[in-house]
Write a protein that holds these residues in place. Sequence first.
Motif, PDB file in Angstrom:
ATOM      1  N   TRP A 300       0.794  -1.222   0.000  1.00  8.74           N
ATOM      2  CA  TRP A 300       0.000   0.000   0.000  1.00  8.74           C
ATOM      3  C   TRP A 300       0.827   1.272   0.000  1.00  8.74           C
ATOM      4  O   TRP A 300       0.287   2.378   0.115  1.00  8.74           O
ATOM      5  N   ARG A 369     -15.252   3.505  -0.606  1.00 10.36           N
ATOM      6  CA  ARG A 369     -15.698   2.510   0.360  1.00 10.36           C
ATOM      7  C   ARG A 369     -16.728   1.606  -0.314  1.00 10.36           C
ATOM      8  O   ARG A 369     -17.256   1.932  -1.371  1.00 10.36           O
ATOM      9  N   ALA A 442      -7.643   1.420  -5.900  1.00  9.21           N
ATOM     10  CA  ALA A 442      -7.445   1.768  -4.485  1.00  9.21           C
ATOM     11  C   ALA A 442      -6.024   2.254  -4.241  1.00  9.21           C
ATOM     12  O   ALA A 442      -5.812   3.238  -3.520  1.00  9.21           O
ATOM     13  N   VAL A 446      -5.460   6.033  -2.593  1.00  6.15           N
ATOM     14  CA  VAL A 446      -4.926   6.282  -1.248  1.00  6.15           C
ATOM     15  C   VAL A 446      -3.600   7.029  -1.296  1.00  6.15           C
ATOM     16  O   VAL A 446      -3.200   7.647  -0.304  1.00  6.15           O
ATOM     17  N   TRP A 452      -8.054  12.005   2.971  1.00  5.26           N
ATOM     18  CA  TRP A 452      -8.881  10.806   2.913  1.00  5.26           C
ATOM     19  C   TRP A 452     -10.085  10.981   3.830  1.00  5.26           C
ATOM     20  O   TRP A 452      -9.943  11.204   5.027  1.00  5.26           O
ATOM     21  N   SER A 466      -8.729   1.771   5.070  1.00  7.12           N
ATOM     22  CA  SER A 466      -8.333   2.625   3.947  1.00  7.12           C
ATOM     23  C   SER A 466      -7.519   3.823   4.415  1.00  7.12           C
ATOM     24  O   SER A 466      -6.553   4.231   3.754  1.00  7.12           O
ATOM     25  N   LYS A 469      -3.913   2.936   4.857  1.00 11.92           N
ATOM     26  CA  LYS A 469      -3.204   2.868   3.578  1.00 11.92           C
ATOM     27  C   LYS A 469      -2.801   4.268   3.121  1.00 11.92           C
ATOM     28  O   LYS A 469      -1.684   4.486   2.630  1.00 11.92           O
TER      29      LYS A 469
END
Length: 561
Positions: A300, A369, A442, A446, A452, A466, A469
């Motif tokens: 990530w 999400r 994703a 991120v 975020w 999330s 990340k």
Amino acid sequence: MDEFIHEPRIAYFSMEIALRNEIKTYTGGLGVLAGDTMRSAADLRLPLVAVSLVSRAGHFRQALDPSAGQVEQPAPWEPRQWMRALDAKIAVSIEGRPVWIGAWLYVLESQLGGRAPVILLDTALDENAPQDREITHYLYGGDSRYRLKQEIVLGVGGVRMLQALGFEIRQFHMNEGHSAMLGLELLRRYSYPAADVQPGEPPYDLPRVRALCSFTTHTPVEAGHDRFPYPLVEPLLGGMVDLSVLKHLAGDEDLNMTRLALNLSEFVNGVAKRHAELSTRMFPGYHVQAITNGVHPYTWTAGPFRQLYDAHLPGWCHEPELLVRSESCLPDAKVWEAHVACKRELLDAVRALTRTALDPALPTIGFARRMTSYKRPDLLFTDIGRLAAIAARRPFQVLLAGKAHPLDAEGKALIRQLLAHARELAGRVPVVYLPDYDLALARLMVAGVDVWLNTPLPPFEASGTSGMKAAFNGVPSLSVLDGWWIEGCIEGVTGWAVGAPDASSDAGPLYEKLEQVVLPLYDVGAPAPWIRLMKGAISKTAPYFNSHRMMRRYATEAYIR
């Protein structure tokens, strides 16, 4: 299999697991967590083997229609392209007939040299009746009967397959209740001889089974726990375990997979401190410990930040706690340079996917999400007039992404609303909804957004990952205090809280924080004060909220007992 069967292993069971973007054996956070778990096992050379379903038909691909919203399209993939078929076949009894199960081997390879095996179960065999060949086709597809068949294959079939392949299993770890049927297979396996059983006593060695099992529960929502009525269960299971014993373990009214897992596990944990507390209240009488989720550091962290960490904090991949030194060791100019590169890559992808050119100079808020009501993806758009007024003074842009379950009418309605809000705000606030949210998208989001956003309705966010990340890429979170963010939020250092703890606030606190704190700081502070915030997110979040720390805790608290 000799590489993997020479030592005892922990068997990690999960209905879904994210192995790579092209392999559609995942749909959301549970599967991504399972993939990160096994990647950290490979990095740390922990002896795990994962068991899941091959889900060769996948979940679905998402297209977006301006009026209809989400449109589901098939998402098949070919296992043979990515993994090796294994020779072993085993059978389970479903509705009184044998259902044969084959297996595929996928090996997760760590950039640090470790390797971790993943066994994917498959019923698409010539030996099976046509309806049984599709049991492992659709991830979370079908009705309750189909789901129960899948959970029998996963739990009962998974234990038998590991034995057939020659694995010696020292512990079984159930990632959510979908795999709780493995405990029934262990009860069957560890039964006392009839001569040793007292009249009226069950013949099962329950303490031995409990000692072998660990269970991680993931949802604080009662409706989120799989339940099956016994008139459905009895003919499918066919008396595998005495019905009175099954009701004692799984509930009198129906078979509750979470209760079954709780009663068959010596170690039980929630996925954040608050979630463990909620689970203890939901299931009184059980000791639920807290092991907060984490994310896989290398997976990530975007390329520009990997290079930055390699240059200034070598060894961070194996010891992410080294990132605590980020504030003093990372040059500000290099942090900003890495972020600009990530943002450019994301905005290029936005242009390719939607033909929309966003402004790289504007602060970009990201929200991605699973689209369902308790995640409240529409909270930001509660007052369109106020949102537009904020943007008139301090311009910003919004990126959205996420899928709704095909049977979740509320979630699909939310997507239609968000698309309508984007049209309504055109010319005032650029809002772009990206289609078919997956691992690749994703990773871009991120790393490439500036903030975020997460707005769940407390207390329904069990953990969430999330924002973790995002932090590995220096992106601060603007989030409701629920799940992991209760532990991770240091106001103004790792990001910002929306509302007060234990408050299911409306959009007011979100607008206030956005208008009075977040956007002014970006306007004044890109790059200097904003970079301090980015480095705070890295140094205070990444060293703890990673799957290496999570797996070391599982190893010492759950596996070594």
